[in-house]
Design a protein around this motif. Structure first.
Motif, PDB file in Angstrom:
ATOM      1  N   HIS A  89       3.212   5.457  -2.484  1.00  0.00           N
ATOM      2  CA  HIS A  89       3.747   4.380  -1.651  1.00  0.00           C
ATOM      3  C   HIS A  89       4.028   4.923  -0.251  1.00  0.00           C
ATOM      4  CE1 HIS A  89       4.316   1.469  -4.957  1.00  0.00           C
ATOM      5  NE2 HIS A  89       4.473   2.564  -5.679  1.00  0.00           N
ATOM      6  N   HIS A  90       3.626   4.155   0.742  1.00  0.00           N
ATOM      7  CA  HIS A  90       3.618   4.619   2.133  1.00  0.00           C
ATOM      8  C   HIS A  90       4.980   5.111   2.603  1.00  0.00           C
ATOM      9  CE1 HIS A  90       2.683   4.840   6.361  1.00  0.00           C
ATOM     10  NE2 HIS A  90       3.606   3.945   6.650  1.00  0.00           N
ATOM     11  N   ILE A  91       6.059   4.428   2.215  1.00  0.00           N
ATOM     12  CA  ILE A  91       7.376   4.762   2.763  1.00  0.00           C
ATOM     13  C   ILE A  91       8.189   5.666   1.847  1.00  0.00           C
ATOM     14  CG2 ILE A  91       7.436   2.612   4.069  1.00  0.00           C
ATOM     15  CD1 ILE A  91       9.469   1.531   2.049  1.00  0.00           C
ATOM     16  N   ALA A  92       7.669   6.025   0.685  1.00  0.00           N
ATOM     17  CA  ALA A  92       8.487   6.721  -0.307  1.00  0.00           C
ATOM     18  C   ALA A  92       8.933   8.105   0.156  1.00  0.00           C
ATOM     19  CB  ALA A  92       7.734   6.826  -1.628  1.00  0.00           C
ATOM     20  N   SER A  93       8.034   8.876   0.761  1.00  0.00           N
ATOM     21  CA  SER A  93       8.390  10.247   1.150  1.00  0.00           C
ATOM     22  C   SER A  93       9.605  10.271   2.061  1.00  0.00           C
ATOM     23  CB  SER A  93       7.209  10.925   1.851  1.00  0.00           C
ATOM     24  OG  SER A  93       6.145  11.143   0.956  1.00  0.00           O
ATOM     25  N   THR A 367      -3.102  -5.092   0.126  1.00  0.00           N
ATOM     26  CA  THR A 367      -3.101  -3.915  -0.747  1.00  0.00           C
ATOM     27  C   THR A 367      -2.815  -2.690   0.129  1.00  0.00           C
ATOM     28  OG1 THR A 367      -5.393  -3.111  -0.553  1.00  0.00           O
ATOM     29  CG2 THR A 367      -5.011  -5.006  -2.014  1.00  0.00           C
ATOM     30  N   PRO A 368      -2.439  -1.571  -0.462  1.00  0.00           N
ATOM     31  CA  PRO A 368      -2.204  -0.358   0.332  1.00  0.00           C
ATOM     32  C   PRO A 368      -3.473   0.420   0.641  1.00  0.00           C
ATOM     33  CG  PRO A 368      -1.705   0.092  -1.954  1.00  0.00           C
ATOM     34  CD  PRO A 368      -2.079  -1.371  -1.884  1.00  0.00           C
ATOM     35  N   LEU A 369      -4.638  -0.118   0.231  1.00  0.00           N
ATOM     36  CA  LEU A 369      -5.866   0.683   0.285  1.00  0.00           C
ATOM     37  C   LEU A 369      -6.286   1.048   1.702  1.00  0.00           C
ATOM     38  CD1 LEU A 369      -7.882  -1.162  -2.519  1.00  0.00           C
ATOM     39  CD2 LEU A 369      -6.678   1.035  -2.677  1.00  0.00           C
TER      40      LEU A 369
END
Length: 402
Positions: A89-93, A367-369
């Motif tokens: 997921h883009h914001i997880a880090s 989508t996150p693709l």
């Protein structure tokens, strides 16, 4: 190498995955809504997520255990599986204070910074109060060879004066970015090209620091991080801001980029794995020419190839992380180079297949693709292009058989 996760690691994986599923995923829509209001301001929902993760002890997980009390005590191998979860997921880090470029900058300050530098900059970075940037790449020279860097860092009494132009400086567009680590030349005439460079701390609010514009990545400004073009015009900072000492910049860069490269690869494994899962879901649900897409041979082949490639890259990444833990970053440099070559290309292939199976929606914001694709393509250049890693890896491998 032990392929089984320890009880401690598995527990952390479960905690990170649960936090992402229960907290991050439901907040993603709000995050993007808030981002539209001010592209360079960290959305408030992200600050809320960071506070929750910190309260649960899921914080600064990236910092290797050799940094003592600053570190949560994880090995690179243990962190690898956590970073994979974050990469989905883009914001997880960022929720766990484990996002670049801060991770690399914190490692630099933890490893090379003096006590005053740690107090002023490392502590607020580790607390998640500020963000940072690493300014090395320049538009006028081939920055993949760091000895080409032309920005000047000139001693003038009790100060250093910095002049130069940088671009694609990740994170420098953020309003919360307060400090840059800048690489430039303090001794351009030194016959040893690897001792010409130094690294120095430059606060963003220093007079003469001019953030010109965000550089786009495949047509996107990649907010809120951004990748800035920055002009340094007679920027004056105290001599105490030099890191480790004059002529140590190349050494610091090598120490910084090794762990940073493998962290990116870990996250790419997670992105590719999520792309595969989305691909499988789409193939089962979508009806094409009178039957589910999964009934078509080419679709099955794409899924099978993707699963094979992800597992190969995952095992290589874990081996590189394990080697770093056992023998140090220097001894692991060949494996780090291998995975830096393999992982971005693998992720590009897998995400591209997922986009194809999704059709037009695979190119959209639904989508996150598309974001995964841009990230993977960027990583074929960031922290060194494929060609440089292959050139050096081939040279080192062949040297063994001279």
């Amino acid at each position: 190498m032990d392929f089984e996760h320890s009880e401690k690691t598995q527990d952390l994986i479960n905690q990170v995955r649960t936090f992402i599923d229960n907290e991050v995923v439901p907040a993603e829509h709000t995050y993007h809504e808030q981002l539209e209001q001010n592209p360079w301001k960290t959305p408030p929902i992200l600050d809320e997520l960071k506070a929750k993760a910190k309260a649960k002890g899921l914080w600064n997980l990236f910092l290797p255990k050799e940094h003592g009390e600053l570190s949560p005590g994880l090995t690179n191998l243990e962190y690898a599986s956590l970073a994979e979860q974050m990469g989905r997921h883009h914001i997880a880090s960022e929720c766990f204070n484990c996002s670049a470029p801060d991770t690399g900058n914190m490692e630099v300050l933890a490893k090379y910074g003096n006590e005053a530098q740690k107090k002023q900059w490392l502590e607020p970075l580790m607390e998640g109060k500020i963000r940072s940037a690493f300014a090395m790449t320049e538009p006028e020279v081939a920055s993949s060879d760091a000895t080409n860097i032309e920005t000047s860092i000139t001693r003038d009494g009790d100060d250093y004066v910095i002049n130069g132009r940088k671009f694609y400086i990740s994170g420098a567009m953020r309003e919360s970015c307060e400090i840059m680590i800048v690489m430039g030349k303090t001794d351009p005439d030194n016959p040893n090209r690897h001792q010409q460079q130094s690294q120095i701390l430059v606060p963003m609010n220093t007079p003469g620091v001019n953030v010109k514009r965000p550089m786009m990545v495949l047509g996107s400004v990649d907010a809120p991080e951004g990748h800035a073009e920055v002009i340094f015009e007679n920027v004056r900072v105290p001599k105490e801001n030099i890191i480790l000492g004059e002529g140590r910049g190349f050494e610091i860069a090598q120490g910084r980029l090794g762990p940073g490269r493998i962290h990116h690869c870990m996250r790419l494994i997670g992105a590719a794995q999520r792309a595969l899962e989305l691909m499988c879901k789409r193939a089962n649900e979508r009806v094409v020419f009178g039957q589910p897409m999964i009934k078509h041979g080419s679709c099955r082949e794409d899924i099978a190839k993707s699963a094979c490639e992800i597992e190969q890259a995952r095992l290589m990444t874990l081996k590189a992380a394990d080697t770093m833990d056992r023998y140090g970053n220097k001894e692991a440099k060949e494996l780090i180079a291998m995975i830096k070559i393999v992982a971005p290309n693998m992720a590009l292939n897998v995400v591209d297949r997922a986009m194809q199976i999704h059709g037009a929606v695979g190119l959209s914001q639904d989508t996150p693709l598309a974001g995964f694709f841009a990230y993977a393509r960027t990583l074929r250049l960031a922290d060194g292009p494929d060609q440089v890693h292959m050139m050096q890896l081939g040279r080192n491998l062949a040297k063994k058989y001279e």
